[in-house]
Write an enzyme that holds these catalytic residues in place. Structure first.
Site, short mmCIF file in Angstrom:
data_model
loop_
_atom_site.label_atom_id
_atom_site.label_comp_id
_atom_site.label_asym_id
_atom_site.label_seq_id
_atom_site.Cartn_x
_atom_site.Cartn_y
_atom_site.Cartn_z
N ASP A 103 0.87 -1.16 0.00
CA ASP A 103 0.00 0.00 0.00
C ASP A 103 0.93 1.23 0.00
O ASP A 103 2.12 1.12 0.29
CB ASP A 103 -0.85 -0.07 1.28
CG ASP A 103 -1.69 1.15 1.48
OD1 ASP A 103 -2.42 1.53 0.56
OD2 ASP A 103 -1.61 1.75 2.58
N LEU A 104 0.39 2.40 -0.33
CA LEU A 104 1.25 3.59 -0.37
C LEU A 104 1.10 4.45 0.89
O LEU A 104 2.00 4.52 1.73
CB LEU A 104 0.92 4.42 -1.63
CG LEU A 104 1.73 5.71 -1.76
CD1 LEU A 104 3.19 5.42 -2.07
CD2 LEU A 104 1.14 6.61 -2.84
N ASP A 105 -0.07 5.10 0.99
CA ASP A 105 -0.28 6.06 2.08
C ASP A 105 -0.26 5.36 3.43
O ASP A 105 -1.08 4.47 3.68
CB ASP A 105 -1.64 6.76 1.93
CG ASP A 105 -1.70 7.63 0.68
OD1 ASP A 105 -0.73 8.36 0.44
OD2 ASP A 105 -2.71 7.59 -0.03
N THR A 139 1.87 9.97 4.07
CA THR A 139 0.91 10.91 3.51
C THR A 139 -0.45 10.83 4.20
O THR A 139 -1.30 11.70 3.98
CB THR A 139 0.71 10.64 2.00
OG1 THR A 139 0.68 9.24 1.82
CG2 THR A 139 1.81 11.25 1.18
N LYS A 153 -8.84 5.62 6.00
CA LYS A 153 -7.58 5.09 5.47
C LYS A 153 -7.85 3.98 4.46
O LYS A 153 -8.63 3.07 4.73
CB LYS A 153 -6.68 4.58 6.61
CG LYS A 153 -6.12 5.71 7.45
CD LYS A 153 -5.15 5.21 8.51
CE LYS A 153 -4.57 6.37 9.29
NZ LYS A 153 -3.75 5.91 10.42
N SER A 167 -2.57 0.72 -4.34
CA SER A 167 -3.05 1.88 -3.57
C SER A 167 -4.41 2.35 -4.07
O SER A 167 -4.70 2.25 -5.26
CB SER A 167 -2.03 3.01 -3.69
OG SER A 167 -2.58 4.22 -3.24
N ALA A 168 -5.20 2.90 -3.15
CA ALA A 168 -6.49 3.48 -3.54
C ALA A 168 -6.31 4.88 -4.11
O ALA A 168 -7.23 5.45 -4.68
CB ALA A 168 -7.39 3.55 -2.31
N LYS A 210 -11.07 -0.61 -2.01
CA LYS A 210 -10.89 -1.45 -0.82
C LYS A 210 -12.07 -1.18 0.12
O LYS A 210 -12.48 -0.02 0.22
CB LYS A 210 -9.58 -1.09 -0.09
CG LYS A 210 -8.32 -1.23 -0.94
CD LYS A 210 -7.11 -0.61 -0.19
CE LYS A 210 -5.89 -0.53 -1.08
NZ LYS A 210 -4.75 0.17 -0.46
N GLU A 254 -0.08 -3.35 4.59
CA GLU A 254 -1.21 -2.41 4.65
C GLU A 254 -1.31 -1.72 6.00
O GLU A 254 -1.02 -2.33 7.02
CB GLU A 254 -2.52 -3.18 4.44
CG GLU A 254 -3.22 -3.00 3.13
CD GLU A 254 -3.77 -1.60 2.88
OE1 GLU A 254 -3.86 -0.79 3.82
OE2 GLU A 254 -4.11 -1.32 1.72
N ASP A 255 -1.79 -0.46 5.98
CA ASP A 255 -1.99 0.25 7.25
C ASP A 255 -3.47 0.46 7.57
O ASP A 255 -3.79 1.10 8.57
CB ASP A 255 -1.30 1.63 7.23
CG ASP A 255 -2.04 2.61 6.32
OD1 ASP A 255 -2.46 2.20 5.22
OD2 ASP A 255 -2.21 3.77 6.73
P1 B16 Z 1 -6.53 10.15 -3.37
P2 B16 Z 1 -3.68 4.01 0.11
C1 B16 Z 1 -5.57 5.88 0.10
O1 B16 Z 1 -4.29 5.45 -0.23
C2 B16 Z 1 -5.57 6.64 1.41
O2 B16 Z 1 -5.25 5.80 2.49
C3 B16 Z 1 -6.96 7.21 1.64
O3 B16 Z 1 -7.00 7.95 2.84
C4 B16 Z 1 -7.32 8.10 0.44
O4 B16 Z 1 -8.62 8.63 0.59
C5 B16 Z 1 -7.24 7.28 -0.84
O5 B16 Z 1 -5.94 6.74 -0.97
C6 B16 Z 1 -7.54 8.10 -2.08
O6 B16 Z 1 -6.50 8.99 -2.28
O7 B16 Z 1 -7.47 11.20 -2.85
O8 B16 Z 1 -5.09 10.61 -3.43
O9 B16 Z 1 -7.00 9.54 -4.66
O10 B16 Z 1 -3.58 3.97 1.59
O11 B16 Z 1 -4.62 2.98 -0.49
O12 B16 Z 1 -2.34 4.06 -0.58
MG MG Z 2 -2.79 3.17 3.38
#
Ligand code: B16
Ligand code: MG
Length: 217
Positions: free
Chosen positions: A8-10, A16, A44, A113-114, A144, A168-169
């Site tokens: 996962d990224l964030d 972030t 998240k 990542s989402a 997710k 994953e976090d």
């Molecule tokens: P964006 P991940 C997710 O990233 C974040 O955890 C989540 O808080 C955020 O709303 C989502 O990406 C969408 O991000 O607005 O940049 O498209 O944790 O799946 O890497």
């Molecule tokens: Mg995350």
């Protein structure tokens, strides 16, 4: 034998998650709502559009689609302003060591990542070249906890879902990985990630024996 690592990224590779939180908190304040860090746990790993729906429910606000789209773009502008200055320093502790460990052993790695901002972030922190595949919010239609993002990542790596481990976090991300029948490593706290196979506060808590064990499990 595990043959694919999906990150996962964030909140896993870069910190972030705090910027997403600040951007949502600012929007909530605009609605007269005090958005807490505890409430942010449910945001998240969840898509931007779904987070917006959740926030509107919390603040008990009804709005037109047009207005919601405007707020969504405002949230992203605020988020982009926060991440503008990002560089390698935002890579979370121990991440580079783990990525290098797998790269040296030629274990394919994917980002799952989402976020629709995933690629520019990976470029900013100089990690894009570590990944054999990048699957993000632009590539999937189901967010997710749906397993789609991780299943697409496994397919792009050319391995079966059962051969993958997901780092994953988020609660939603751990559920997505488990629905994909993948191994799970939670990064964070057991109160929100208790369902993961194993949980570490951060990558620095994983030693080489653990990383080796992932490959042979
Ligand atoms: P964006 P991940 C997710 O990233 C974040 O955890 C989540 O808080 C955020 O709303 C989502 O990406 C969408 O991000 O607005 O940049 O498209 O944790 O799946 O890497
Ligand atoms: Mg995350």
């Amino acid at each position: 034998m595990k043959k694919g690592m999906i990150f996962d990224l964030d909140g896993v590779i870069v910190d972030t998650a705090k910027y997403h939180y600040l951007a949502w908190k600012k929007m909530a304040a605009q609605f007269g709502y005090d958005f807490t860090e505890e409430e942010n746990e449910a945001f998240k790993g969840v898509s931007r559009a779904r987070c917006m729906e959740l926030l509107l429910e919390m603040a008990q606000i009804e709005a037109s689609e047009e207005q919601i789209n405007e707020w969504l773009s405002q949230k992203n502008q605020d988020y982009l302003a926060y991440i503008e200055q990002m560089d390698q320093q935002e890579i979370l502790p121990g991440v580079l060591t783990a990525l290098s460990f797998f790269k040296t052993r030629q274990i394919p790695m994917a980002l799952g990542s989402a976020s629709k901002n995933a690629r520019p972030i990976l470029e900013k922190v100089g990690l894009l070249s570590y990944f054999n595949a990048v699957v993000d919010g632009n590539d999937v239609s189901a967010a997710k906890p749906d397993p789609e993002v991780f299943l697409v990542a496994a397919r792009q790596l050319g391995v079966t879902p059962e051969q993958c481990v997901v780092f994953e976090d988020s609660t939603a991300g751990i559920e997505a990985a488990q629905r994909a029948k993948m191994g799970t490593v939670g990064i964070g706290h057991t109160d929100s990630l208790g369902n993961a196979d194993v949980v570490f506060t951060q990558f620095t808590d994983m030693d080489e024996t653990f990383l080796n064990g992932l490959l042979t499990a």
